[in-house]
Design a protein around this motif. Structure first.
Motif, PDB file in Angstrom:
ATOM      1  N   ALA A   1       7.585  -1.199  -0.454  1.00  0.00           N
ATOM      2  CA  ALA A   1       7.464  -1.306  -1.912  1.00  0.00           C
ATOM      3  C   ALA A   1       6.044  -1.000  -2.370  1.00  0.00           C
ATOM      4  CB  ALA A   1       7.891  -2.703  -2.371  1.00  0.00           C
ATOM      5  N   ALA A   2       5.379  -0.060  -1.701  1.00  0.00           N
ATOM      6  CA  ALA A   2       3.988   0.265  -2.057  1.00  0.00           C
ATOM      7  C   ALA A   2       3.884   0.763  -3.489  1.00  0.00           C
ATOM      8  CB  ALA A   2       3.434   1.297  -1.083  1.00  0.00           C
ATOM      9  N   GLN A   3       4.786   1.679  -3.882  1.00  0.00           N
ATOM     10  CA  GLN A   3       4.709   2.248  -5.225  1.00  0.00           C
ATOM     11  C   GLN A   3       4.998   1.196  -6.284  1.00  0.00           C
ATOM     12  OE1 GLN A   3       7.305   5.640  -5.342  1.00  0.00           O
ATOM     13  NE2 GLN A   3       6.004   6.892  -4.014  1.00  0.00           N
ATOM     14  N   GLU A   4       5.958   0.314  -6.007  1.00  0.00           N
ATOM     15  CA  GLU A   4       6.288  -0.730  -6.980  1.00  0.00           C
ATOM     16  C   GLU A   4       5.128  -1.698  -7.176  1.00  0.00           C
ATOM     17  OE1 GLU A   4       8.086   0.296  -4.526  1.00  0.00           O
ATOM     18  OE2 GLU A   4      10.068   0.873  -5.288  1.00  0.00           O
ATOM     19  N   VAL A   5       4.488  -2.092  -6.070  1.00  0.00           N
ATOM     20  CA  VAL A   5       3.353  -3.012  -6.159  1.00  0.00           C
ATOM     21  C   VAL A   5       2.192  -2.351  -6.898  1.00  0.00           C
ATOM     22  CG1 VAL A   5       1.624  -4.289  -4.833  1.00  0.00           C
ATOM     23  CG2 VAL A   5       4.017  -4.283  -4.091  1.00  0.00           C
ATOM     24  N   ALA A   6       1.909  -1.094  -6.563  1.00  0.00           N
ATOM     25  CA  ALA A   6       0.808  -0.384  -7.219  1.00  0.00           C
ATOM     26  C   ALA A   6       1.065  -0.226  -8.716  1.00  0.00           C
ATOM     27  CB  ALA A   6       0.606   0.972  -6.567  1.00  0.00           C
ATOM     28  N   ALA A   7       2.313   0.103  -9.080  1.00  0.00           N
ATOM     29  CA  ALA A   7       2.638   0.276 -10.500  1.00  0.00           C
ATOM     30  C   ALA A   7       2.492  -1.034 -11.258  1.00  0.00           C
ATOM     31  CB  ALA A   7       4.064   0.812 -10.639  1.00  0.00           C
ATOM     32  N   ALA A   8       2.944  -2.127 -10.640  1.00  0.00           N
ATOM     33  CA  ALA A   8       2.821  -3.428 -11.293  1.00  0.00           C
ATOM     34  C   ALA A   8       1.359  -3.839 -11.433  1.00  0.00           C
ATOM     35  CB  ALA A   8       3.590  -4.475 -10.487  1.00  0.00           C
ATOM     36  N   ARG A   9       0.562  -3.560 -10.408  1.00  0.00           N
ATOM     37  CA  ARG A   9      -0.862  -3.915 -10.477  1.00  0.00           C
ATOM     38  C   ARG A   9      -1.556  -3.118 -11.581  1.00  0.00           C
ATOM     39  NH1 ARG A   9      -5.497  -1.904  -8.367  1.00  0.00           N
ATOM     40  NH2 ARG A   9      -4.377  -0.309  -7.183  1.00  0.00           N
TER      41      ARG A   9
ATOM     42  N   LEU B   1      -0.292  -8.900   6.057  1.00  0.00           N
ATOM     43  CA  LEU B   1       0.129  -8.627   7.431  1.00  0.00           C
ATOM     44  C   LEU B   1       1.617  -8.334   7.505  1.00  0.00           C
ATOM     45  CD1 LEU B   1      -1.871 -11.415   9.318  1.00  0.00           C
ATOM     46  CD2 LEU B   1      -2.498  -9.024   9.040  1.00  0.00           C
ATOM     47  N   ALA B   2       2.417  -9.162   6.809  1.00  0.00           N
ATOM     48  CA  ALA B   2       3.867  -8.975   6.850  1.00  0.00           C
ATOM     49  C   ALA B   2       4.281  -7.662   6.205  1.00  0.00           C
ATOM     50  CB  ALA B   2       4.558 -10.151   6.151  1.00  0.00           C
ATOM     51  N   ALA B   3       3.655  -7.320   5.073  1.00  0.00           N
ATOM     52  CA  ALA B   3       3.993  -6.070   4.391  1.00  0.00           C
ATOM     53  C   ALA B   3       3.608  -4.866   5.235  1.00  0.00           C
ATOM     54  CB  ALA B   3       3.298  -6.018   3.034  1.00  0.00           C
TER      55      ALA B   3
ATOM     56  N   LEU C   1       3.800 -11.006  -9.749  1.00  0.00           N
ATOM     57  CA  LEU C   1       3.944  -9.851  -8.866  1.00  0.00           C
ATOM     58  C   LEU C   1       4.368 -10.287  -7.467  1.00  0.00           C
ATOM     59  CD1 LEU C   1       3.544  -6.889  -8.019  1.00  0.00           C
ATOM     60  CD2 LEU C   1       1.093  -7.353  -7.827  1.00  0.00           C
ATOM     61  N   PHE C   2       3.770 -11.356  -6.997  1.00  0.00           N
ATOM     62  CA  PHE C   2       4.057 -11.829  -5.641  1.00  0.00           C
ATOM     63  C   PHE C   2       5.506 -12.300  -5.515  1.00  0.00           C
ATOM     64  CE2 PHE C   2       4.074 -14.727  -2.067  1.00  0.00           C
ATOM     65  CZ  PHE C   2       3.238 -14.117  -1.151  1.00  0.00           C
ATOM     66  N   GLU C   3       5.948 -13.105  -6.472  1.00  0.00           N
ATOM     67  CA  GLU C   3       7.290 -13.701  -6.365  1.00  0.00           C
ATOM     68  C   GLU C   3       8.400 -12.703  -6.692  1.00  0.00           C
ATOM     69  OE1 GLU C   3       7.937 -16.542  -5.102  1.00  0.00           O
ATOM     70  OE2 GLU C   3       5.824 -17.113  -4.898  1.00  0.00           O
ATOM     71  N   GLN C   4       8.150 -11.780  -7.605  1.00  0.00           N
ATOM     72  CA  GLN C   4       9.208 -10.878  -8.049  1.00  0.00           C
ATOM     73  C   GLN C   4       9.263  -9.551  -7.296  1.00  0.00           C
ATOM     74  OE1 GLN C   4      11.581 -11.699 -10.190  1.00  0.00           O
ATOM     75  NE2 GLN C   4      10.679 -13.740 -10.431  1.00  0.00           N
ATOM     76  N   VAL C   5       8.158  -9.136  -6.692  1.00  0.00           N
ATOM     77  CA  VAL C   5       8.134  -7.829  -6.019  1.00  0.00           C
ATOM     78  C   VAL C   5       7.786  -7.965  -4.539  1.00  0.00           C
ATOM     79  CG1 VAL C   5       7.137  -5.514  -5.993  1.00  0.00           C
ATOM     80  CG2 VAL C   5       7.484  -6.693  -8.182  1.00  0.00           C
ATOM     81  N   ILE C   6       6.639  -8.575  -4.254  1.00  0.00           N
ATOM     82  CA  ILE C   6       6.139  -8.585  -2.875  1.00  0.00           C
ATOM     83  C   ILE C   6       7.009  -9.416  -1.949  1.00  0.00           C
ATOM     84  CG2 ILE C   6       4.196  -9.266  -1.409  1.00  0.00           C
ATOM     85  CD1 ILE C   6       2.344  -8.625  -3.766  1.00  0.00           C
ATOM     86  N   ARG C   7       7.258 -10.661  -2.317  1.00  0.00           N
ATOM     87  CA  ARG C   7       8.034 -11.539  -1.427  1.00  0.00           C
ATOM     88  C   ARG C   7       9.448 -11.011  -1.172  1.00  0.00           C
ATOM     89  NH1 ARG C   7       7.501 -16.973  -0.135  1.00  0.00           N
ATOM     90  NH2 ARG C   7       6.066 -17.392  -1.836  1.00  0.00           N
ATOM     91  N   PRO C   8      10.205 -10.601  -2.209  1.00  0.00           N
ATOM     92  CA  PRO C   8      11.555 -10.070  -1.939  1.00  0.00           C
ATOM     93  C   PRO C   8      11.532  -8.818  -1.063  1.00  0.00           C
ATOM     94  CG  PRO C   8      11.319 -10.630  -4.261  1.00  0.00           C
ATOM     95  CD  PRO C   8       9.950 -10.712  -3.669  1.00  0.00           C
ATOM     96  N   ALA C   9      10.542  -7.924  -1.265  1.00  0.00           N
ATOM     97  CA  ALA C   9      10.473  -6.708  -0.467  1.00  0.00           C
ATOM     98  C   ALA C   9      10.194  -7.014   0.998  1.00  0.00           C
ATOM     99  CB  ALA C   9       9.409  -5.775  -1.023  1.00  0.00           C
TER     100      ALA C   9
END
Length: 516
Positions: free
Chosen positions: A474-482, A422-424, A459-467
């Motif tokens: 950070a859609a592309q960053e999350v997708a690439a990490a996944r 929801l937040a993202a 992924l959550f702590e290093q990409v999602i939460r900071p973004a």
């Protein structure tokens, strides 16, 4: 005029219509072509006759150039006469198996095609002449249509046509107009119906029902997607759910009810509606309701995690025994012995214990480094009375689940993920969809589950939460990490992607600080 797909290069757009005899497919194709031409675009339409006795549909192929006529100048457009697999933008099918046939033939692709189809069935000759029940599996066809298309607008258009007192082609036209798949103002579609001059009032009623349904509005003829599910799993009240999302939400609700109980299914729907409300506020209709669909899909999987109770339940269902007999080609009257090979560990045992007891026992074993040695190999004969009753006893312990250690762990993880979705999404729509899809990292049990959980947490702590904190898409960053985590379950590829992301983020912060 068909340059490579990609970027802003203009190209021809392809529409393929499959309709049965008596459904007005030719009129539908004429309506579409007329609407496109009224919008100031060049269009060509061709047709390929089907065959009699319901062994195939008549197909109508339309191509139009996305450059308006008044901007073409001296340029000339070359149109194709027949569709090419993988090169169709919009597929319109008047019946469910015709939609599945289009998927099978490659005319529907996940990266490109909007599929508009009716969920009702008109049985083919091969289905009717079978000695036993020769009907195609409607649930499988529906699943393939949703899974393999870029966007699917599917509901019972025959029922809507009956309600409007018209033919299904008018409802299909309305669904096409409401989907937004063509850059055509809906008034041009209405004008095309009026230009036909026959049955205008009834056709416009059907057109409006299709238009409203494709836009996510409630129509009386809309079915519940769970009607195609396994009997006994319950069906959800889905009238307020957009038609594109009803299949996923209906299956998710039925899965949650089957997993636990009706109250658990209601809890699932409550979260889905919270997601849907945000999706509507973010103009989800114009985005294919991707946030709702991916969120609902992964929420259902998160809420129905695999534990020993679930495994015992699935292994002792009648359809599972029937599937085993079919796979082993066991003949009538032959005995079939089934041995279940199970190797539960301490974590699986603690899954059904109260939270404090489970946490203490796991902590005690991990502190002594003996957790991975506490695995017990079990061979249970589920074809015997004692073995079957043992498995069913375990399956019927679902009433313990809500008060178990594993349920508390999974509920906390699901809540953390769902709030992040929801937040993202409030930051960026695609970012929210990417976070929803990140839940697929956590699956299975044992070491597979632990690796997935480790990757998700990283992924959550290093990409999602900071973004989310920085309000940075950070859609592309999350997708690439996944993708990296899926490609390398051990986590090395993900660690490398995270390290690059962290370095880029730190560099960006230094640059912003220097400029300030």
């Amino acid at each position: 005029m068909r340059p490579p797909v990609g970027g802003d290069v203009p190209r021809n757009r392809a529409i393929l219509v499959a309709a049965l005899g008596g459904e007005g497919g030719g009129v539908l194709a004429d309506w579409i072509a007329t609407a496109i031409r009224r919008a100031g675009l060049l269009c060509q339409a061709t047709s390929i006759p089907g065959v009699a006795q319901r062994t195939g549909a008549t197909t109508y192929y339309l191509e139009y150039c996305e450059i308006p006529i008044d901007e073409l100048g001296d340029r000339r457009v070359v149109f194709a006469l027949t569709p090419v697999p993988g090169d169709v933008d919009v597929m319109v099918a008047s019946e469910l198996v015709e939609a599945a046939r289009a998927v099978q033939n490659g005319y529907v692709t996940a990266d490109r095609t909007t599929l508009i189809a009716s969920s009702h069935r008109v049985y083919a000759t091969s289905e009717k002449i079978a000695m036993e029940d020769g009907r195609f599996d409607a649930a499988r066809a529906l699943k393939a249509a949703h899974d393999l298309s870029h966007r699917a607008v599917i509901f019972d258009m025959e029922r809507a046509a009956e309600e409007a007192g018209t033919v299904i082609n008018a409802v299909l036209l309305g669904a096409l107009a409401g989907s937004g798949a063509l850059p055509i103002d809906p008034e041009h579609f209405e004008a095309a119906i009026e230009a036909g001059g026959k049955g205008v009032a009834a056709s416009k009623r059907g057109y409006m029902l299709g238009l409203r349904a494709a836009r996510g509005e409630t129509i009386g003829a809309a079915p519940t997607a769970a009607e195609l599910l396994r009997p006994g799993t319950g069906s959800a009240p889905l009238a307020d759910v957009p038609v594109e999302a009803r299949f996923v939400v209906g299956h998710g609700h039925a899965r949650a009810c089957d997993y636990q109980d009706a109250a658990y299914g209601d809890a699932y729907l409550e979260r889905v509606r919270e997601l849907l409300a945000l999706d509507r506020a973010l103009n989800g209709a114009g985005r294919g309701w991707r946030l709702t669909i991916e969120g609902a899909r992964n929420l259902a999987l998160r809420m129905t995690y695999e534990d020993v109770i679930r495994v015992a339940d699935l292994k002792t269902r009648a359809e599972r025994f029937a599937a085993v007999r079919a796979e082993t080609r066991t003949q009538a009257g032959q005995l079939l012995h089934i041995t279940e090979f199970l190797k539960p560990g301490l974590e699986e045992a603690c899954a059904v214990l109260p939270p404090r007891l489970g946490e203490w026992l796991l902590g005690w074993a991990r502190g002594r480094g003996i957790e991975h040695r506490l695995h017990v190999g079990l061979h249970v004969r589920s074809d015997t009375i004692s073995g079957f009753l043992t498995m069913r006893l375990l399956a019927n312990m679902r009433w313990l689940r809500r008060g178990s250690w594993r349920f508390a762990q999974e509920s906390a993880l699901t809540a953390r993920w769902f709030e992040a979705v929801l937040a993202a999404a409030r930051v960026d729509y695609d970012f929210g969809v990417a976070v929803a899809e990140a839940a697929t990292l956590v699956k299975g049990y044992g070491s597979t589950y632990r690796r997935g959980l480790r990757n998700f947490d990283l992924l959550f702590e290093q990409v999602i939460r900071p973004a989310i904190a920085d309000k940075t898409p950070a859609a592309q960053e999350v997708a690439a990490a996944r993708r990296a985590a899926v490609a390398d379950p051990e986590g090395d590829a993900l660690d490398a992607v995270i390290a690059r992301h962290r370095a880029a983020r730190d560099t960006g912060r230094l640059e912003r600080a220097a400029s300030a």
